[in-house]
Write an enzyme that holds these catalytic residues in place. Structure first.
Site, mmCIF file in Angstrom:
data_model
loop_
_atom_site.group_PDB
_atom_site.id
_atom_site.type_symbol
_atom_site.label_atom_id
_atom_site.label_comp_id
_atom_site.label_asym_id
_atom_site.label_seq_id
_atom_site.Cartn_x
_atom_site.Cartn_y
_atom_site.Cartn_z
ATOM 1 N N ASN A 1 -6.404 1.797 -12.805
ATOM 2 C CA ASN A 1 -5.378 0.914 -12.244
ATOM 3 C C ASN A 1 -3.997 1.435 -12.609
ATOM 4 O O ASN A 1 -3.844 2.162 -13.595
ATOM 5 C CB ASN A 1 -5.547 -0.493 -12.832
ATOM 6 C CG ASN A 1 -4.528 -1.488 -12.299
ATOM 7 O OD1 ASN A 1 -4.230 -1.496 -11.092
ATOM 8 N ND2 ASN A 1 -3.985 -2.313 -13.167
ATOM 9 N N GLY B 1 0.782 -1.236 0.000
ATOM 10 C CA GLY B 1 0.000 0.000 0.000
ATOM 11 C C GLY B 1 0.809 1.278 0.000
ATOM 12 O O GLY B 1 0.305 2.333 0.408
ATOM 13 N N SER B 2 2.047 1.225 -0.507
ATOM 14 C CA SER B 2 2.817 2.481 -0.514
ATOM 15 C C SER B 2 2.203 3.493 -1.481
ATOM 16 O O SER B 2 2.237 4.698 -1.221
ATOM 17 C CB SER B 2 4.301 2.230 -0.829
ATOM 18 O OG SER B 2 4.486 1.838 -2.151
ATOM 19 N N ASN B 3 1.621 3.019 -2.564
ATOM 20 C CA ASN B 3 0.916 3.953 -3.453
ATOM 21 C C ASN B 3 -0.326 4.517 -2.779
ATOM 22 O O ASN B 3 -0.617 5.709 -2.897
ATOM 23 C CB ASN B 3 0.514 3.264 -4.765
ATOM 24 C CG ASN B 3 1.609 3.312 -5.803
ATOM 25 O OD1 ASN B 3 1.874 4.357 -6.390
ATOM 26 N ND2 ASN B 3 2.270 2.180 -6.004
ATOM 27 N N HIS C 1 -0.037 -0.027 -13.358
ATOM 28 C CA HIS C 1 0.697 -1.257 -13.643
ATOM 29 C C HIS C 1 2.170 -0.910 -13.823
ATOM 30 O O HIS C 1 2.485 0.052 -14.523
ATOM 31 C CB HIS C 1 0.139 -1.911 -14.914
ATOM 32 C CG HIS C 1 0.700 -3.268 -15.152
ATOM 33 N ND1 HIS C 1 0.306 -4.377 -14.433
ATOM 34 C CD2 HIS C 1 1.653 -3.706 -16.010
ATOM 35 C CE1 HIS C 1 0.992 -5.428 -14.843
ATOM 36 N NE2 HIS C 1 1.815 -5.054 -15.809
ATOM 37 N N LEU D 1 -9.421 -9.673 -10.073
ATOM 38 C CA LEU D 1 -10.097 -9.099 -11.234
ATOM 39 C C LEU D 1 -11.372 -8.375 -10.783
ATOM 40 O O LEU D 1 -12.139 -8.912 -9.984
ATOM 41 C CB LEU D 1 -10.455 -10.229 -12.212
ATOM 42 C CG LEU D 1 -10.929 -9.814 -13.594
ATOM 43 C CD1 LEU D 1 -9.811 -9.114 -14.366
ATOM 44 C CD2 LEU D 1 -11.406 -11.030 -14.377
ATOM 45 N N ILE D 2 -11.564 -7.160 -11.286
ATOM 46 C CA ILE D 2 -12.770 -6.406 -10.918
ATOM 47 C C ILE D 2 -13.964 -6.990 -11.677
ATOM 48 O O ILE D 2 -13.940 -7.103 -12.903
ATOM 49 C CB ILE D 2 -12.588 -4.906 -11.273
ATOM 50 C CG1 ILE D 2 -11.473 -4.284 -10.419
ATOM 51 C CG2 ILE D 2 -13.887 -4.135 -11.093
ATOM 52 C CD1 ILE D 2 -11.748 -4.197 -8.925
HETATM 53 C C1 GAR Z 1 2.851 -1.266 -7.650
HETATM 54 O O1 GAR Z 1 4.115 -1.196 -8.230
HETATM 55 C C2 GAR Z 1 1.790 -1.462 -8.710
HETATM 56 O O2 GAR Z 1 2.108 -0.890 -9.937
HETATM 57 C C3 GAR Z 1 1.755 -2.966 -8.819
HETATM 58 O O3 GAR Z 1 1.894 -3.430 -7.508
HETATM 59 C C4 GAR Z 1 2.718 -2.520 -6.778
HETATM 60 C C5 GAR Z 1 2.033 -2.244 -5.455
HETATM 61 O O4 GAR Z 1 2.899 -1.553 -4.602
HETATM 62 N N1 GAR Z 1 0.528 -3.409 -9.422
HETATM 63 C C6 GAR Z 1 0.474 -4.451 -10.236
HETATM 64 O O5 GAR Z 1 1.446 -5.121 -10.522
HETATM 65 C C7 GAR Z 1 -0.906 -4.733 -10.797
HETATM 66 N N2 GAR Z 1 -0.868 -5.710 -11.842
HETATM 67 P P1 GAR Z 1 2.345 -0.829 -3.302
HETATM 68 O O6 GAR Z 1 1.428 -1.832 -2.578
HETATM 69 O O7 GAR Z 1 3.548 -0.504 -2.490
HETATM 70 O O8 GAR Z 1 1.587 0.376 -3.729
#
Ligand code: GAR
Length: 190
Positions: free
Chosen positions: A102, A12-14, A104, A87-88
């Protein structure tokens, strides 16, 4: 007030970066953080940020409309997936047309699809000897990573880069652009 709901399955850093960006925003707020994992670190981050959370099971997502009702009752304007790995379902896409996005960690359509997330994506990039990678922000449709693209940005992959190096470069771009894209979408600028 425009309201965001963030779906996240892991660290969840994003999610945290987005929540901090909008903390004192005039008309946008992160209203709710949802996760399909009871032990996801994103829930700890949400608690620290004083953002309400909702944890659900796969069965609840696919076989009930509880999540949809919660989002509609809270008048959510935009659903933001940030490291969300399920998947949503179609019913949710129908209930929130053009309102689910989303991020990616690759330049889609490269390295997308079921099972392609996080480190697995970066592993493939290294295996294939790619000289660049990047991030993609896109609308969500009923297939993994296939909705129309809103934003992409790139970074170089250098000789000797590890999976962690690539992940860090992707994360840096994600932190920089995801909140701004969300802000533009909710301001009608995109
Ligand atoms: C992020 O880099 C995001 O782009 C990726 O998971 C990571 C989550 O990091 N998402 C995918 O790969 C989706 N297919 P976070 O939990 O630290 O935000």
């Amino acid at each position: 007030m425009k309201k965001i709901a963030i779906f996240a399955s892991g660290s969840g850093s994003n999610a945290e970066n987005i929540a901090r960006y909008f903390k004192n925003h005039k008309y946008i707020k992160v209203d709710l953080i949802l996760s399909n994992r009871t032990n996801a670190y994103v829930l700890k981050r949400a608690e620290k940020l004083h953002i309400p959370t909702y944890v659900f099971t796969k069965d609840e997502l696919y076989n009930t409309h509880k999540i949809k009702d919660l989002l509609l009752n809270n008048k959510i304007d935009l659903i933001v997936l940030a490291g969300f790995l399920l998947l949503i379902p179609k019913y949710l896409i129908k209930a929130f047309p053009n309102s689910i996005i989303n991020i990616h960690p690759a330049l889609l359509p490269k390295y997308g699809g079921k099972g392609m997330y996080g480190e697995r994506v970066h592993q493939k990039i290294l295996e294939n000897g790619d000289k660049e990678s990047g991030i993609t922000i896109h609308y969500v449709n009923e297939n993994y990573d296939e909705g129309s693209i809103i934003h992409q940005s790139k970074f170089p992959v250098e000789a000797g880069d590890t999976i962690e190096d690539i992940a860090q470069k992707a994360h840096e771009l994600e932190y920089k652009y995801y909140p701004k894209v969300i802000e533009k979408l909710l301001s009608g600028d995109l």
